[in-house]
Design a protein around this motif. Structure first.
Motif, PDB file in Angstrom:
ATOM      1  N   UNK A 175      14.884   4.970  -2.486  1.00 54.83           N
ATOM      2  CA  UNK A 175      13.828   4.529  -1.567  1.00 54.83           C
ATOM      3  C   UNK A 175      12.595   5.416  -1.694  1.00 54.83           C
ATOM      4  N   UNK A 176      12.784   6.731  -1.762  1.00 51.93           N
ATOM      5  CA  UNK A 176      11.641   7.652  -1.894  1.00 51.93           C
ATOM      6  C   UNK A 176      10.889   7.420  -3.196  1.00 51.93           C
ATOM      7  N   UNK A 177      11.632   7.273  -4.281  1.00 50.11           N
ATOM      8  CA  UNK A 177      10.985   7.042  -5.577  1.00 50.11           C
ATOM      9  C   UNK A 177      10.236   5.710  -5.577  1.00 50.11           C
ATOM     10  N   UNK A 178      10.812   4.683  -4.965  1.00 48.78           N
ATOM     11  CA  UNK A 178      10.143   3.375  -4.915  1.00 48.78           C
ATOM     12  C   UNK A 178       8.855   3.456  -4.102  1.00 48.78           C
ATOM     13  N   UNK A 179       8.870   4.193  -2.990  1.00 48.71           N
ATOM     14  CA  UNK A 179       7.654   4.332  -2.171  1.00 48.71           C
ATOM     15  C   UNK A 179       6.578   5.073  -2.940  1.00 48.71           C
ATOM     16  N   UNK A 180       6.945   6.167  -3.623  1.00 50.16           N
ATOM     17  CA  UNK A 180       5.967   6.918  -4.415  1.00 50.16           C
ATOM     18  C   UNK A 180       5.411   6.054  -5.545  1.00 50.16           C
ATOM     19  N   UNK A 181       6.273   5.262  -6.172  1.00 48.44           N
ATOM     20  CA  UNK A 181       5.797   4.379  -7.240  1.00 48.44           C
ATOM     21  C   UNK A 181       4.828   3.338  -6.689  1.00 48.44           C
ATOM     22  N   UNK A 182       5.096   2.820  -5.492  1.00 50.89           N
ATOM     23  CA  UNK A 182       4.198   1.841  -4.870  1.00 50.89           C
ATOM     24  C   UNK A 182       2.822   2.452  -4.591  1.00 50.89           C
ATOM     25  N   UNK A 183       2.804   3.650  -4.040  1.00 47.09           N
ATOM     26  CA  UNK A 183       1.520   4.302  -3.759  1.00 47.09           C
ATOM     27  C   UNK A 183       0.769   4.635  -5.046  1.00 47.09           C
ATOM     28  N   UNK A 184       1.486   5.080  -6.058  1.00 45.83           N
ATOM     29  CA  UNK A 184       0.821   5.390  -7.330  1.00 45.83           C
ATOM     30  C   UNK A 184       0.335   4.123  -8.029  1.00 45.83           C
ATOM     31  N   UNK A 185       1.027   2.994  -7.812  1.00 46.31           N
ATOM     32  CA  UNK A 185       0.583   1.748  -8.420  1.00 46.31           C
ATOM     33  C   UNK A 185      -0.791   1.324  -7.904  1.00 46.31           C
ATOM     34  N   UNK A 186      -1.091   1.622  -6.635  1.00 47.45           N
ATOM     35  CA  UNK A 186      -2.404   1.305  -6.065  1.00 47.45           C
ATOM     36  C   UNK A 186      -3.372   2.480  -6.144  1.00 47.45           C
ATOM     37  N   UNK A 187      -2.969   3.546  -6.863  1.00 47.17           N
ATOM     38  CA  UNK A 187      -3.826   4.727  -7.061  1.00 47.17           C
ATOM     39  C   UNK A 187      -4.293   5.309  -5.716  1.00 47.17           C
ATOM     40  N   UNK A 188      -3.336   5.506  -4.816  1.00 46.04           N
ATOM     41  CA  UNK A 188      -3.663   6.045  -3.498  1.00 46.04           C
ATOM     42  C   UNK A 188      -3.240   7.507  -3.348  1.00 46.04           C
ATOM     43  N   UNK A 189      -2.702   8.105  -4.391  1.00 40.89           N
ATOM     44  CA  UNK A 189      -2.196   9.476  -4.297  1.00 40.89           C
ATOM     45  C   UNK A 189      -2.941  10.344  -5.293  1.00 40.89           C
TER      46      UNK A 189
END
Length: 831
Positions: A270-284
């Protein structure tokens, strides 16, 4: 149009002119494409190696810099290895072709053909060029290997310097005061970091878009939790359903493994999926992404550690518990280990935050010291609780608690396994008391002495060792349950053996071997995880495995594990084929010949030995062993034969004589050195005899060749039986003869040809001496026939009212009445 004849003449003339104008050796001087490709790449690879060597000579390299140098060097080493592998067969082929042409003729010898001279010169030139390129590649490969070793040594030295670096003592008030003063500064840095993140995300997406991404993260977390519950519910029902009896070991270990996988994978996924989602939208941003990796590490520590402990200890789920502990001890170990995992995860997250914010050194040291102190306190409290649970230390209380609170997850059909495994963990806990206190004192001494990094390393590895010990127990129990209980000796073992086409005994042996290899691999992996790599990276480990697998050099010899494994595989397959050929000769070919059974056995044995020796010789050649060296070893061994191996060689040669001459064959009944029995097996060292008492006796072959051997069945299996009878003088001698012959003829084992005979052997003081002599078809039944004849003679003499006179024992010192002096005196009752 040009006539066909003229066109053909013009083409032939053109071809002849082209061949005349072609330079000598031009068709042979061109290098093969492989050599050209290697030559083109060598310069670029040499430049990379020179650059890595120059960079490695600088001071102040960090671990990241060493990783970069390793990433630049590894592809070069791989390409050089492939180039060497490609060029070596080409050079060997070229050299063999030159040797086949032969050397240049002497000056006084007749001249050779010019084409052969050109071919030799062209091949020699190409071989020389190829050898030069190959030597350059090998030299560059050696340099690359040396640089790789330097990188590994540099990394290990850096790790050691960091581990044993002396900083602040845990008792120094300055450390804690400076750390406390640095906390507001770091908190301010956290606020700045959050503001930067807000600005970074706002510049790339509106607030509503950010809320949508956050909602998607919540959806992902909800889906992972729902999936975990969905998969865990059947496992929970399987564990809780039924009575309180423990589950079969395979089912219990499988459920424990599935529970461990589900619990350890949910949160990190779950943590990895959330980080991948945020990185996909370039928000981190980059710094937040680095901090997020720390969050992922902390979540993984807690989730994986608790999942593995839940699978092995099963607190509250005693029916599937793999580790045979009581419920109280399982809950106690799980609770304290989980607390330690939370402390370790918090320390990892804070250290990542300190690295991102470039926190002062006292704050970083204080964090590691606080983590070590917390782990030591938790471990001390856990050990005190375990001591109270185990009682006075003899293990009785612990075992009794295990019997009261929760039985181990061992199948009831395996009482011996249950008995052997119940007290093992409690006994281990008894033994770790002293090492535990030594470890705690070492950590405390390191904290007091200022070696905070070393204390943090020891405390964290100790906690990981606890988790891995339970995991190793679960893995070994699962391997034993599957390969030994289910396959080797379970109710389905026979069907599995029939499906695979092997015997049940072979399947059991194979299962035990596979289980042993898997358990050894599990132990090695767990030890590496617990101890750590000591500063080596994944690339270093991969390089080590590659060297071990593809070869390493000892002195002037190169040993390749791949060649060894292939040679072992070739040896196994070759031995199987040799035995199959031997069995084919013994079963299908030799029985159709006119040879007797002993000669067939000898031929089949010799064929087996010849095939095995040939396979062993070819396997040694596969490894690269030179037969000349083996001949030298054999020569040295021959010197030792003159000192202490005469008997071994004598038995070996005698065994060959027995197999060739066949004075004794398998199945014969022999008497040698006071031992009588059947010949069961003839090998090149000794002969196995099964005595009439069903005992196996190994007779050295030299005793059978040089000593006196009595073979009852060398020529045939018939044997003579002698029955002695004494009767009174008033008896009718003809009637006695008829009674004895009638008894012999009525017995089914007595041969009619030659017929049984009765002899009047002498006149005693008060009796007549008669002997009944007859021949039985099989000497193995001689004693049985003799006993039957004694009974029959006694009955008929009583019926005819013919008495047997009593005589003093001195008259029969040669043997009792009815004793036989034939070869069947000590023959068995039946075969």
């Amino acid at each position: 149009m040009m006539p066909a004849r003229a066109l053909f003449s013009w083409f032939a003339a053109l071809l002849i002119a082209f061949m005349v104008l072609l330079p000598a050796g031009a068709g042979h001087a061109q290098a093969p494409p492989e050599q050209s490709q290697v030559q083109e790449k060598l310069e670029g690879q040499r430049a990379i190696v020179d650059g890595v060597e120059a960079a490695l000579g600088r001071d102040g390299l960090r671990s990241v810099d060493l990783d970069e140098l390793r990433n630049r060097l590894d592809p070069v080493r791989t390409e050089l290895g492939a180039a060497i592998t490609l060029l070596e067969p080409l050079l060997a082929n070229m050299t063999n072709r030159v040797k086949e042409i032969g050397p240049k003729p002497a000056d006084d010898a007749p001249p050779e053909d010019a084409s052969i001279t050109r071919e030799r010169e062209a091949l020699s030139a190409r071989a020389s060029e190829l050898d030069a390129v190959l030597k350059q590649a090998k030299l560059l490969n050696v340099r690359a290997d040396q640089l790789s070793d330097r990188i590994t040594g540099r990394r290990r030295a850096m790790f050691t310097d960091t581990l044993f670096a002396r900083s602040y003592s845990a008792l120094d008030p300055t450390l804690w005061l400076q750390a406390a003063a640095a906390v507001p500064v770091e908190w301010r840095g956290v606020r700045y970091l959050m503001n930067d993140w807000n600005a970074y995300a706002g510049a790339r997406m509106s607030i509503w878009g950010q809320l949508g991404v956050a909602f998607g993260a919540l959806v992902i977390i909800g889906l992972v939790v729902a999936a975990q519950n969905m998969f865990s519910r059947p496992l929970r029902r399987a564990d809780l359903g039924g009575d309180d009896e423990p589950l079969p070991r395979l089912r219990a270990c499988s459920l424990s493994a599935l529970v461990a996988i589900l619990r350890m994978a949910a949160a990190p996924v779950a943590t990895f999926a959330v980080l991948t989602l945020f990185n996909a939208f370039d928000l981190v941003p980059e710094r937040i992404n680095e901090l997020a990796q720390g969050v992922l590490l902390a979540v993984s520590i807690v989730a994986i550690g608790r999942g593995l402990l839940a699978g092995a200890l099963a607190p509250g789920e005693a029916r599937r518990r793999a580790v045979p502990l009581s419920e109280n001890m399982a809950r106690l170990i799980y609770g304290h280990a989980a607390t330690g995992l939370w402390i370790l995860a918090a320390g990892a997250l804070l250290n990542t935050l300190h690295r991102v914010l470039v926190a002062p050194v006292p704050l970083t040291v204080a964090t590691s010291a606080a983590m070590s102190i917390g782990l030591v306190l938790v471990a001390a409290r856990a050990m005190r609780a375990l001591n109270a649970e185990m009682g006075d230390g003899d293990g009785d209380d612990g075992d009794g608690a295990a019997a009261r609170d929760g039985a181990p997850a061992v199948s009831e059909s395996k009482p011996e396994a249950k008995e052997a495994g119940t007290g093992a963990p409690s006994t281990a806990l008894q033994w770790i008391r002293f090492p535990f206190w030594v470890l705690n004192l070492t950590i405390a001494g390191a904290l007091i002495g200022g070696y905070v990094s070393f204390a943090a390393f020891l405390s964290s590895r100790s906690l990981i060792a606890v988790v891995m010990a339970g995991t190793l127990y679960l893995v070994i129990a699962l391997i034993n349950a599957f390969f030994i209980d289910a396959i080797a000796s379970g109710p389905r073992a026979r069907s599995v053996a029939k499906t695979l086409g092997v015997r049940p005994a072979s399947l059991e042996l194979l299962s035990v071997l596979v289980a042993g290899v898997l358990k050894a691999m599990a132990v090695i992996v767990m030890v590496v995880v617990v101890v750590g790599t000591f500063g080596t990276s994944t690339a270093d480990l991969r390089d080590l495995v590659s060297r071990v697998t593809f070869g390493f050099t000892i002195g002037n010899s190169t040993i390749a594990i791949g060649d060894v494994l292939s040679a072992v595989l070739f040896l196994v397959i070759g031995i199987i084929i040799a035995r199959a050929v031997q069995r084919w000769f013994a079963v299908a070919i030799l029985p159709k010949t006119a040879f007797d059974q002993g000669l067939q056995n000898s031929i089949a044995t010799i064929i087996g030995y010849i095939g095995s020796i040939a396979v062993i010789a070819m396997a040694m050649g596969q490894i690269g062993l030179n037969l000349e060296n083996i001949a030298l070893v054999a020569g040295a061994l021959s010197v030792g034969i003159g000192f202490g191996l005469q008997s071994i060689v004598s038995n070996f040669v005698s065994g060959l004589i027995l197999l060739a001459e066949r004075p004794i064959r398998v199945g014969d009944t022999i008497s040698v050195k006071g031992e009588e029995g059947y010949v069961r097996r003839i090998s090149v060292r000794a002969t196995e005899i099964e005595t009439f008492d069903r005992a196996a006796v190994l007779i050295p072959n030299s005793d059978l060749i040089t000593g006196m051997v009595k073979n009852f069945t060398h020529a045939n299996t018939t044997g003579r039986v002698i029955v002695k009878v004494n009767v009174a003088y008033d008896a009718d001698a003809d009637e006695i003869r008829d009674i004895l012959i009638g008894c012999a003829c009525d017995h089914p084992q007595v041969l009619r040809s030659p017929p049984p005979r009765v002899f009047l052997m002498g006149f005693g003081d008060s009796y007549l001496q008669f002997e009944l002599r007859c021949v039985v078809a099989n000497v193995d039944y001689a004693l049985t026939v003799k006993s039957d004849l004694h009974f029959a003679v006694l009955d008929r003499l009583k019926a005819a009212k013919i008495g047997i006179p009593y005589t003093p024992w001195s008259i029969y010192r040669g043997g009792p009445i009815g004793a036989a002096d034939s070869k069947d005196d000590d023959a068995p009752a039946d075969s």
